[in-house]
Design a protein around this motif. Structure first.
Motif, short mmCIF file in Angstrom:
data_model
loop_
_atom_site.label_atom_id
_atom_site.label_comp_id
_atom_site.label_asym_id
_atom_site.label_seq_id
_atom_site.Cartn_x
_atom_site.Cartn_y
_atom_site.Cartn_z
N MET A 21 -30.40 24.54 30.24
CA MET A 21 -30.34 23.83 31.52
C MET A 21 -28.95 23.28 31.78
SD MET A 21 -33.13 24.34 32.97
CE MET A 21 -32.53 23.41 34.38
N TRP A 22 -28.28 22.79 30.71
CA TRP A 22 -26.96 22.21 30.88
C TRP A 22 -25.87 23.26 30.62
CZ3 TRP A 22 -25.65 17.71 33.02
CH2 TRP A 22 -26.67 16.76 33.19
N LEU A 26 -24.95 24.34 35.98
CA LEU A 26 -25.31 22.96 36.30
C LEU A 26 -24.10 22.04 36.19
CD1 LEU A 26 -28.03 21.44 37.05
CD2 LEU A 26 -27.63 20.32 34.86
N VAL A 27 -23.23 22.30 35.24
CA VAL A 27 -22.01 21.50 35.13
C VAL A 27 -21.18 21.65 36.40
CG1 VAL A 27 -19.83 21.23 33.89
CG2 VAL A 27 -21.95 21.59 32.62
N ARG A 283 -22.75 16.20 29.96
CA ARG A 283 -24.18 15.98 29.76
C ARG A 283 -24.47 14.50 29.49
NH1 ARG A 283 -27.05 19.23 24.95
NH2 ARG A 283 -26.33 20.95 26.25
N ILE A 293 -28.31 12.88 39.67
CA ILE A 293 -29.64 13.13 39.11
C ILE A 293 -30.72 12.72 40.10
CG2 ILE A 293 -31.20 12.67 37.18
CD1 ILE A 293 -28.68 14.27 36.47
N TYR A 430 -33.63 16.22 32.80
CA TYR A 430 -32.65 15.58 33.68
C TYR A 430 -31.88 16.61 34.50
CZ TYR A 430 -32.40 10.52 33.16
OH TYR A 430 -32.65 9.18 33.28
N ALA A 431 -31.59 17.72 33.88
CA ALA A 431 -30.88 18.78 34.58
C ALA A 431 -31.71 19.31 35.75
CB ALA A 431 -30.55 19.91 33.62
N ALA A 434 -31.54 17.22 38.89
CA ALA A 434 -30.29 17.27 39.65
C ALA A 434 -30.31 18.35 40.72
CB ALA A 434 -29.12 17.51 38.70
#
Length: 465
Positions: A21-22, A26-27, A283, A293, A430-431, A434
Motif C-alpha cells: 500500500m505504501w 501512494l507516496v 510512511r 489521510i 492508513y494508506a 488517503a
C-alpha cells in the motif's frame, strides 16, 4: 497448525500488505499532492499561520455557529488523534528501520502537509452534511457525498471502512501496556518477561474503563478533555526535551547534519537503499500528522464556524506541532544518546525508553510513562469518535453505538497482540484512507481557492474586526 505457528505468517502477510500500500504511487499521491496544494495555493495559506493563533485564542468564536466544538477544541481533538504514540514510538520505529535520514522525510511530509491540511479541513466545513439523526457532521465521507457526483459515493464507503480499522486502539494499547510492563511491572515483580498476561489484562482493563467514562460524553466531552491535555502534554514534553538537549548541546548541529545527509544517502538504512529511507520517513510522517489521510477532518468538521477557510487555517498548525516540533524532539533524544545504534535497545517505545533512561537513570522513565499514558489515552478516545462516525455513516448514526463495545474490547486485546501485526495492519489501512481523501480534495481544490481568496480579502479589509 497452532495459532502460534500461524502468527509469523499473519505478521508477514500484513507487513507485505503495508509495504504494498505504501509503494511509490501512494507516496506520490501524498507528497506530490501536498506539493500540488502548496503550489496551487501559491503558498498563500502559509502566510496566515499568525491568523490561526488569533482564531485559536477565541477571537472569532461564535457560539451560535453550526458545529459542536470550538476552534481550539477541534484542533486539540485532531492533535490528540495525531499526536499519540507515533510521536514517541513511531519516531523510534522510523529511525530503527530507516536510519536518521527518515526524520528528514518526516519533516518534508509535515511542511507540505500544512497545505494539505488547509484544503482537507476547509472542505470538511465547506461540505458538511447531516447524519441519519439530523446532526451536522464533517469529514471526507460527507465531502464526497455532498460535493461530488453520486458515482463517487463508493469512495466515501471505502474511507469509512478503512477508517473503522485504521482508528482501532490496538497500537496505542499495545505500546502503552508494553512500557508499563517493562518499566514498572517486571522490575516490581508484578510480571515477568515470560508471564505477563495477568498484568496486561488488568492494566488494559483500567484503560478501557477510563475510555468509557470519556466517550459517553461524545465529541463535546472529548473536546473539553483534549483542549486541556494537549497543550499540557506539549509543554511538559518540550521542557523535558530542552533539558536533554542542554546535556548534548554541542552535538546538536552534528545531529541535524546527520539527519540531512543520511536522508540522501540512506547508508544507515537496511541495505543502504535511499528509496527505503524515503518510504519509511513518508510512511511514519503520514502516520504521525495524518495530512491527507482524512481522519482529523472529522474533528475539524465539528468546529463551530460558518467560515470553512478559518478552520482550514487552524488545521495548518497540526503538522507543525505534531511532526516539526514533537517528533523532532523525540528524534533528537534518540540520536543524541546513541541508543539507535545499540542492537539491544529494542524497537518502538522501548528504544525511546532506553534513550530517556540513559539521561535520567532514576526518574526519567516515570516521566516518559506519564507522557505515553496521556498521549495514548487522548488518542484512544479521539479514535473512538472517528471510528464511531465512520460506522454511523455506513449503517446510520442511530446504530453507531454498536461500535463502542467492540472498541473497548480491542483496547484489552491490543495489549497482548504482536506489535508487528498491529503495525502492519494499521499502516496499510492508513494508506487506503488517503485515496478517497486526496481524490476528493484534488477535485474540489478550486472551490477552496475561491473561498480562500474571498476570506483573506475580507480579513485584510478588516471586515472581521
Amino acid at each position: 497448525m497452532s495459532v502460534a505457528e500461524y502468527l509469523p505468517r499473519i505478521e508477514s502477510a500484513l507487513n507485505q500488505f503495508a509495504d504494498a500500500m505504501w509503494s511509490t504511487p501512494l507516496v506520490v499521491l501524498l507528497v506530490g499532492g501536498g506539493l500540488f496544494f502548496a503550489i496551487y495555493s501559491r503558498l498563500q495559506p502559509y502566510f496566515y499561520l499568525g491568523h490561526s493563533v488569533a482564531v485559536l485564542r477565541g477571537r472569532y468564536d461564535d457560539p451560535s455557529a453550526p458545529g459542536q466544538v470550538s476552534h481550539s477544541q477541534a484542533l486539540s481533538t485532531a492533535l490528540a488523534g495525531t499526536m499519540g504514540l507515533g510521536n514517541i514510538s513511531g519516531v523510534a520505529i522510523a529511525i530503527a528501520a530507516g536510519g536518521p535520514g527518515a526524520i528528514f522525510w518526516m519533516w518534508v511530509t509535515a511542511v507540505i502537509g500544512v497545505a494539505t491540511k488547509f484544503y482537507t479541513a476547509s472542505l470538511a466545513v465547506m461540505f458538511r452534511g447531516k447524519d441519519s439523526l439530523g446532526e451536522t457532521q464533517g469529514g471526507p465521507m460527507y465531502v464526497i457525498r455532498e460535493a461530488l457526483p453520486k458515482g463517487f459515493l463508493p469512495l466515501a464507503y471505502l474511507f469509512c471502512l478503512a477508517g473503522m480499522i485504521g482508528t482501532l486502539p490496538v497500537f496505542q494499547a499495545n505500546q502503552l501496556i508494553q512500557l508499563l510492563r517493562d518499566a514498572v511491572a517486571i522490575p516490581s515483580g508484578w510480571a515477568s518477561a515470560d508471564s505477563h498476561l495477568g498484568f496486561d489484562f488488568i492494566a488494559s482493563s483500567c484503560v478501557a474503563l477510563l475510555t468509557v467514562v470519556v466517550i459517553i460524553g461524545r465529541i463535546q466531552r472529548i473536546g473539553r478533555l483534549t483542549v486541556r491535555l494537549v497543550p499540557a502534554m506539549v509543554t511538559i514534553y518540550l521542557l523535558f526535551t530542552a533539558f536533554v538537549l542542554f546535556q548534548y548541546i554541542e552535538q546538536i548541529p552534528a545531529m541535524f547534519a546527520l539527519i540531512v545527509t543520511d536522508a540522501f544517502t540512506g547508508q544507515a538504512a537496511a541495505g543502504g537503499a535511499l528509496g527505503t529511507v524515503i518510504m519509511i520517513g513518508v510512511r511514519r510522517g503520514a502516520f504521525s500528522n495524518e495530512a491527507g489521510i482524512g481522519t482529523e477532518s472529522m474533528a475539524h468538521g465539528a468546529a463551530k464556524t460558518e467560515e470553512p477557510i478559518r478552520e482550514g487555517v487552524v488545521a495548518m498548525i497540526g503538522p507543525v506541532v505534531d511532526t516539526l516540533v514533537v517528533c523532532t524532539c523525540t528524534a533528537l533524544i534518540i540520536l543524541l544518546t546513541g541508543v539507535w545504534q545499540d542492537p539491544d535497545a529494542g524497537a518502538g517505545v522501548t528504544m525511546t525508553a532506553a534513550a530517556i533512561e540513559s539521561v535520567f537513570p532514576s526518574g526519567g522513565i516515570y516521566l516518559l510513562i506519564l507522557m505515553v499514558a496521556l498521549l495514548s489515552f487522548s488518542t484512544i478516545v479521539t479514535y473512538w469518535f472517528y471510528g464511531a462516525k465512520c460506522l454511523g455513516f455506513l449503517i446510520g448514526a442511530e446504530r453507531q453505538h454498536y461500535y463502542t463495545p467492540c472498541y473497548i474490547f480491542l483496547i484489552v486485546l491490543g495489549a497482548v497482540v504482536s506489535l508487528d501485526v498491529v503495525n502492519g495492519l494499521l499502516v496499510g489501512v492508513y494508506a487506503i484512507m488517503a485515496i478517497p481523501t486526496m481524490i476528493s480534495s484534488f477535485m474540489l481544490a478550486p472551490k477552496v481557492n475561491a473561498a480562500a481568496r474571498h476570506y483573506f480579502k475580507r480579513l485584510r479589509e478588516g471586515q472581521f474586526d
